[in-house]
Design a protein around this motif. Structure first.
Motif, PDB file in Angstrom:
ATOM      1  N   GLU A 294     -33.986  23.568  28.479  1.00 53.46           N
ATOM      2  CA  GLU A 294     -35.064  22.598  28.166  1.00 53.46           C
ATOM      3  C   GLU A 294     -35.708  22.062  29.278  1.00 53.46           C
ATOM      4  O   GLU A 294     -34.824  21.013  29.939  1.00 53.46           O
ATOM      5  CB  GLU A 294     -34.596  21.906  26.928  1.00 53.46           C
ATOM      6  N   VAL A 295     -36.619  21.995  29.684  1.00 57.88           N
ATOM      7  CA  VAL A 295     -37.492  21.275  30.931  1.00 57.88           C
ATOM      8  C   VAL A 295     -38.106  19.999  30.362  1.00 57.88           C
ATOM      9  O   VAL A 295     -38.746  20.010  29.498  1.00 57.88           O
ATOM     10  CB  VAL A 295     -38.376  22.578  31.645  1.00 57.88           C
ATOM     11  N   ALA A 296     -37.895  19.131  31.257  1.00 57.62           N
ATOM     12  CA  ALA A 296     -38.793  17.949  30.866  1.00 57.62           C
ATOM     13  C   ALA A 296     -39.323  17.448  32.372  1.00 57.62           C
ATOM     14  O   ALA A 296     -38.853  17.868  33.327  1.00 57.62           O
ATOM     15  CB  ALA A 296     -37.859  16.664  30.427  1.00 57.62           C
ATOM     16  N   PHE A 297     -40.393  16.742  32.488  1.00 57.04           N
ATOM     17  CA  PHE A 297     -41.177  16.397  33.641  1.00 57.04           C
ATOM     18  C   PHE A 297     -41.712  14.940  33.537  1.00 57.04           C
ATOM     19  O   PHE A 297     -42.200  14.603  32.542  1.00 57.04           O
ATOM     20  CB  PHE A 297     -42.172  17.496  33.998  1.00 57.04           C
ATOM     21  N   ASP A 298     -42.076  14.233  34.543  1.00 56.39           N
ATOM     22  CA  ASP A 298     -43.091  13.155  34.964  1.00 56.39           C
ATOM     23  C   ASP A 298     -43.725  13.424  35.943  1.00 56.39           C
ATOM     24  O   ASP A 298     -43.496  14.319  37.189  1.00 56.39           O
ATOM     25  CB  ASP A 298     -42.193  12.006  35.136  1.00 56.39           C
ATOM     26  N   THR A 299     -45.110  13.260  36.008  1.00 62.49           N
ATOM     27  CA  THR A 299     -45.881  13.508  37.010  1.00 62.49           C
ATOM     28  C   THR A 299     -46.582  11.960  37.737  1.00 62.49           C
ATOM     29  O   THR A 299     -46.928  11.262  36.710  1.00 62.49           O
ATOM     30  CB  THR A 299     -47.236  14.386  36.526  1.00 62.49           C
ATOM     31  N   VAL A 300     -46.758  12.184  38.871  1.00 58.25           N
ATOM     32  CA  VAL A 300     -47.275  11.003  39.510  1.00 58.25           C
ATOM     33  C   VAL A 300     -48.542  11.190  40.384  1.00 58.25           C
ATOM     34  O   VAL A 300     -48.548  12.446  40.866  1.00 58.25           O
ATOM     35  CB  VAL A 300     -46.348   9.982  40.387  1.00 58.25           C
ATOM     36  N   ILE A 301     -49.401  10.350  40.457  1.00 58.75           N
ATOM     37  CA  ILE A 301     -50.444  10.392  41.548  1.00 58.75           C
ATOM     38  C   ILE A 301     -49.865  10.290  42.909  1.00 58.75           C
ATOM     39  O   ILE A 301     -49.860   9.158  43.299  1.00 58.75           O
ATOM     40  CB  ILE A 301     -51.810   9.673  41.348  1.00 58.75           C
TER      41      ILE A 301
END
Length: 320
Positions: free
Chosen positions: A133-140
């Motif tokens: 199960e993948v989780a993620f966060d994205t930043v500029i």
């Protein structure tokens, strides 16, 4: 640079390090059916991607975190018509952060109303396996100063997505877009030039000689197309070529209506052609009306010159 431009760049750079998507979770666990579809589409027969101990192809990293068409359309909509963080990132939870929307709105207000994806980079720390199960966060990650390109002047925006499984970082996906003000000039009515590099130069040399060359692994005799530096069946790097007979059939196709481009005259058919040798190539289907192209239609290779520099392989169809 004017004080106004300086002020804009300072405001844009203030978004670096701020979130673009938070607490995202992939729509589906890593699973064998999606892996199979991916490998069939890519023509990748690596045995590591099948069986009880299968892993997912590393380049599928982005596939597990994309929102999909329906959720992208139901999302915020965003400025510039983008379908997610750059390219549709956002799973069952999460989505574009307000900071990312603000950044896009600021660029829109500055006249950078057009957008194009430019490139992506991926880093892999461990393989993904069915059930993960993948989780993620994205930043500029960065916003460039004003750049002038052939499309127009604008700013490159790079986002970094960290992908995790059970809290463990398994990969990183960087995606870069250009938000720009379209240049006001009439484009040259020339077909785009092919990108030629050391891996495919031999193919384009063959095209100039009106020969369609297919790579053949000298270790296992597997044919491959497009050209690659190594065999995707056994991994060997030694190869030679065979010349295609020119016979083939339409495996799949699309009819292009939009966007208009001066070098092309839509509507026209673009086919995935299965050659008699078993490999597939994407090219125009010519010689028949676009609405008469059908899957299974026999085609024959020909070479067409489009200008003083450009010769391309195309396939002439035959209507039964």
């Amino acid at each position: 640079m004017s004080d106004e431009a300086d002020g804009l760049e300072a405001r844009l750079r203030a978004y670096e390090g701020r979130p673009a998507a938070v607490a995202g979770v992939g729509r589906d666990p890593v699973n064998l059916p999606m892996i199979r579809h991916w490998c069939e589409a890519m023509g990748d027969a690596n045995p590591a991607y099948t069986g009880a101990d299968a892993i997912a192809p590393p380049t599928m990293l982005q596939a597990w975190i994309m929102r999909g068409l329906v959720t992208a359309l139901e999302g915020s909509g965003g400025s510039s018509g983008q379908g997610g963080v750059g390219e549709g990132v956002g799973g069952r939870t999460g989505g574009r952060a307000a900071e990312y929307e603000e950044l896009l709105g600021l660029l829109d207000a500055a006249g950078c109303t057009a957008v194009v994806a430019t490139d992506c980079e991926q880093e892999y720390l461990r393989p993904l396996r069915p059930g993960d199960e993948v989780a993620f966060d994205t930043v500029i990650e960065s916003v460039s100063g004003r750049k002038t390109t052939a499309l127009g002047a604008g700013h490159f925006v790079t986002t970094r997505t960290d992908v995790r499984v059970a809290g463990e970082l398994v990969g990183t996906h960087r995606f870069r877009i250009l938000k720009y003000a379209p240049a006001r000039r009439k484009p040259k009515e020339r077909r785009p030039r092919p990108v030629i590099n050391r891996d495919n130069a031999g193919f384009w040399e063959g095209v100039r000689e009106h020969r369609l060359l297919i790579q053949r692994c000298t270790a296992c005799d597997t044919l491959r197309f497009p050209w690659l530096p190594g065999c995707n069946a056994c991994g060997a790097q030694e190869w030679d070529t065979v010349e295609a007979s020119g016979e083939g059939a339409v495996f799949s196709y699309v009819v292009m209506h939009h966007p208009p481009f001066p070098a092309f005259s839509p509507p026209y058919a673009v086919g995935l052609i299965e050659l008699a040798e078993g490999v597939r190539i994407v090219s125009d289907v010519v010689g028949v009306p676009y609405d008469k192209v059908r899957i299974g239609m026999p085609v024959r290779l020909e070479f067409r010159r489009y200008d003083e520099e450009l010769v391309l392989p195309v396939f002439e169809g035959t209507v039964a």
